[in-house]
Design an enzyme around this catalytic site. Structure first.
Site, PDB file in Angstrom:
ATOM      1  N   GLU A 222       6.136  -3.332 -14.855  1.00 10.92           N
ATOM      2  CA  GLU A 222       6.309  -1.937 -14.447  1.00 10.92           C
ATOM      3  C   GLU A 222       5.195  -1.176 -15.152  1.00 10.92           C
ATOM      4  O   GLU A 222       5.189  -1.080 -16.378  1.00 10.92           O
ATOM      5  CB  GLU A 222       7.671  -1.383 -14.838  1.00 10.92           C
ATOM      6  CG  GLU A 222       7.863   0.055 -14.364  1.00 10.92           C
ATOM      7  CD  GLU A 222       9.204   0.640 -14.778  1.00 10.92           C
ATOM      8  OE1 GLU A 222       9.708   1.509 -14.052  1.00 10.92           O
ATOM      9  OE2 GLU A 222       9.728   0.238 -15.837  1.00 10.92           O
TER      10      GLU A 222
ATOM     11  N   ARG B  65       0.832  -1.202   0.000  1.00 11.61           N
ATOM     12  CA  ARG B  65       0.000   0.000   0.000  1.00 11.61           C
ATOM     13  C   ARG B  65       0.870   1.257   0.000  1.00 11.61           C
ATOM     14  O   ARG B  65       2.090   1.196   0.189  1.00 11.61           O
ATOM     15  CB  ARG B  65      -0.939   0.011   1.208  1.00 11.61           C
ATOM     16  CG  ARG B  65      -0.237   0.111   2.552  1.00 11.61           C
ATOM     17  CD  ARG B  65      -1.230   0.074   3.697  1.00 11.61           C
ATOM     18  NE  ARG B  65      -0.577   0.118   5.005  1.00 11.61           N
ATOM     19  CZ  ARG B  65      -0.328   1.242   5.671  1.00 11.61           C
ATOM     20  NH1 ARG B  65      -0.668   2.416   5.160  1.00 11.61           N
ATOM     21  NH2 ARG B  65       0.257   1.197   6.860  1.00 11.61           N
ATOM     22  N   ALA B  66       0.220   2.396  -0.194  1.00  3.10           N
ATOM     23  CA  ALA B  66       0.906   3.685  -0.175  1.00  3.10           C
ATOM     24  C   ALA B  66       0.158   4.645   0.739  1.00  3.10           C
ATOM     25  O   ALA B  66      -1.057   4.543   0.910  1.00  3.10           O
ATOM     26  CB  ALA B  66       0.994   4.262  -1.580  1.00  3.10           C
TER      27      ALA B  66
ATOM     28  N   GLU C 123      19.317  -5.423 -14.699  1.00  2.00           N
ATOM     29  CA  GLU C 123      17.918  -5.410 -14.263  1.00  2.00           C
ATOM     30  C   GLU C 123      17.008  -5.938 -15.368  1.00  2.00           C
ATOM     31  O   GLU C 123      17.192  -5.608 -16.540  1.00  2.00           O
ATOM     32  CB  GLU C 123      17.514  -3.978 -13.895  1.00  2.00           C
ATOM     33  CG  GLU C 123      16.040  -3.778 -13.590  1.00  2.00           C
ATOM     34  CD  GLU C 123      15.710  -2.328 -13.302  1.00  2.00           C
ATOM     35  OE1 GLU C 123      14.561  -1.926 -13.588  1.00  2.00           O
ATOM     36  OE2 GLU C 123      16.580  -1.578 -12.805  1.00  2.00           O
TER      37      GLU C 123
END
EC number: 3.2.1.81
Length: 316
Positions: A172, A101-102, A167
């Site tokens: 994304e 969560r943010a 990476e």
């Protein structure tokens, strides 16, 4: 010395037993065959880092099942791309999902955010990050079944070498509607990076195929989707969305055209990382989530139903 050798042998035996037990169980993902071709004489074998998240891990005390496979932070002490501030208590597991969560408390510190020529001071954004306890290396297939947050923030599943130079991005994507020009909820960034850290250089493909969009107008935030990558060899990556091959990149000219790896390609062991990010390049353009937006916790939670990892072994 004998005690150290015994400890190493015991750890190896425990890992082997875990792998054997893993392959004898049934999982939600069993209904989906691995879409990548194993090749002649080879078969896919489930790797112990796979996780169905069918357990409870509280934000403050995540318990043995979680910590057996994950660290509830990044793979070093970095707290994230400003204004991101990763917090251990923004990660939990419940209802069969990993939840990241943010939030933005009133007392959140200001962060200096730099992107190219642009510099701003912005309030930090708290969110979460987890890192696998086991590293993986080609040939390997990694796939997550996930639902993007409905946010300007990035929802991410990716792999990164311990020295931060190689990476591979699996997921994304930005689920919110404030897309800032072509990077909205109908896109998945299927890409990779190769870095030189000193002096800093960053290569990633810039072709249009790296921002995948299907022909149905799918908004990836609206439902769960399977996104996977077959890291086939140092110079070949295959990307799969809901079981369909949607992107293949192969050869030095697209993997490492600037020779940052010295000709080796993507060869380093990598950690698997799952997180959210308030990314700098978007934040300086006004694309941080607002305080008002962050009040909607559901919109600002990235859900992962499961992640599965397969390696190739000879067919018996």
């Amino acid at each position: 010395m004998k005690r150290k050798l015994f400890t190493i042998c015991l750890a190896s035996l425990q890992f082997a037993c875990a792998a054997e037990n893993l392959n004898n169980k049934s999982y939600e993902w069993d209904i989906y065959p691995v879409p990548a071709n194993a090749g002649d004489g080879m078969v896919w074998k489930l790797h112990p880092q796979s996780d169905d998240f069918n357990y409870i891990a509280d934000e403050k005390d995540k318990g043995k099942e979680f910590y057996a496979k994950w660290t509830d932070f990044y793979h070093n002490h970095w707290t994230g791309p400003a204004p991101t501030i990763w917090q251990r208590d923004h990660v939990s597991v419940s209802d069969g999902f990993l939840k990241i969560r943010a939030s933005r408390p009133e007392d959140v510190p200001l962060k200096k955010v730099v992107s190219g020529p642009n510099t701003k001071e912005l309030p930090g954004t708290y969110t979460g990050c987890i890192t696998s306890k086991t590293r993986v290396k080609y040939p390997v297939y990694v796939e997550a079944y996930a639902k993007l947050s409905n946010s300007t923030m990035a929802s991410d599943v990716w792999m990164l070498s311990p020295d931060d130079t190689q990476e591979i991005d699996i997921i994304e994507a930005y689920g919110g509607d404030r897309d800032g020009g072509g990077y909205g909820a109908d896109r998945l960034h299927l890409s990779h990076h190769i870095f030189i850290r000193q002096p800093f250089k960053d290569y990633q493909p810039k072709d249009s195929g790296s921002w995948y969009k299907d022909d149905k107008g799918t908004l990836w935030r609206d439902d769960f989707h399977r996104v996977g990558v077959f890291w086939k060899d140092p110079f070949t990556l295959e990307y799969y969305v809901d079981g369909e091959l949607v992107r293949t990149i192969s050869g030095k000219d697209i993997i490492d055209p600037n020779n940052y790896t010295g000709g080796t390609g993507l060869v380093k062991d990598m950690d698997i990382i799952i997180n959210m990010e308030d990314q700098s390049w978007r934040a300086v353009k006004g694309l941080s989530p607002t305080d008002e937006e962050l009040k909607n916790v559901e919109d600002h939670t990235f859900l992962v139903d499961w992640i599965r990892v397969y390696t190739l072994v000879p067919e018996e």
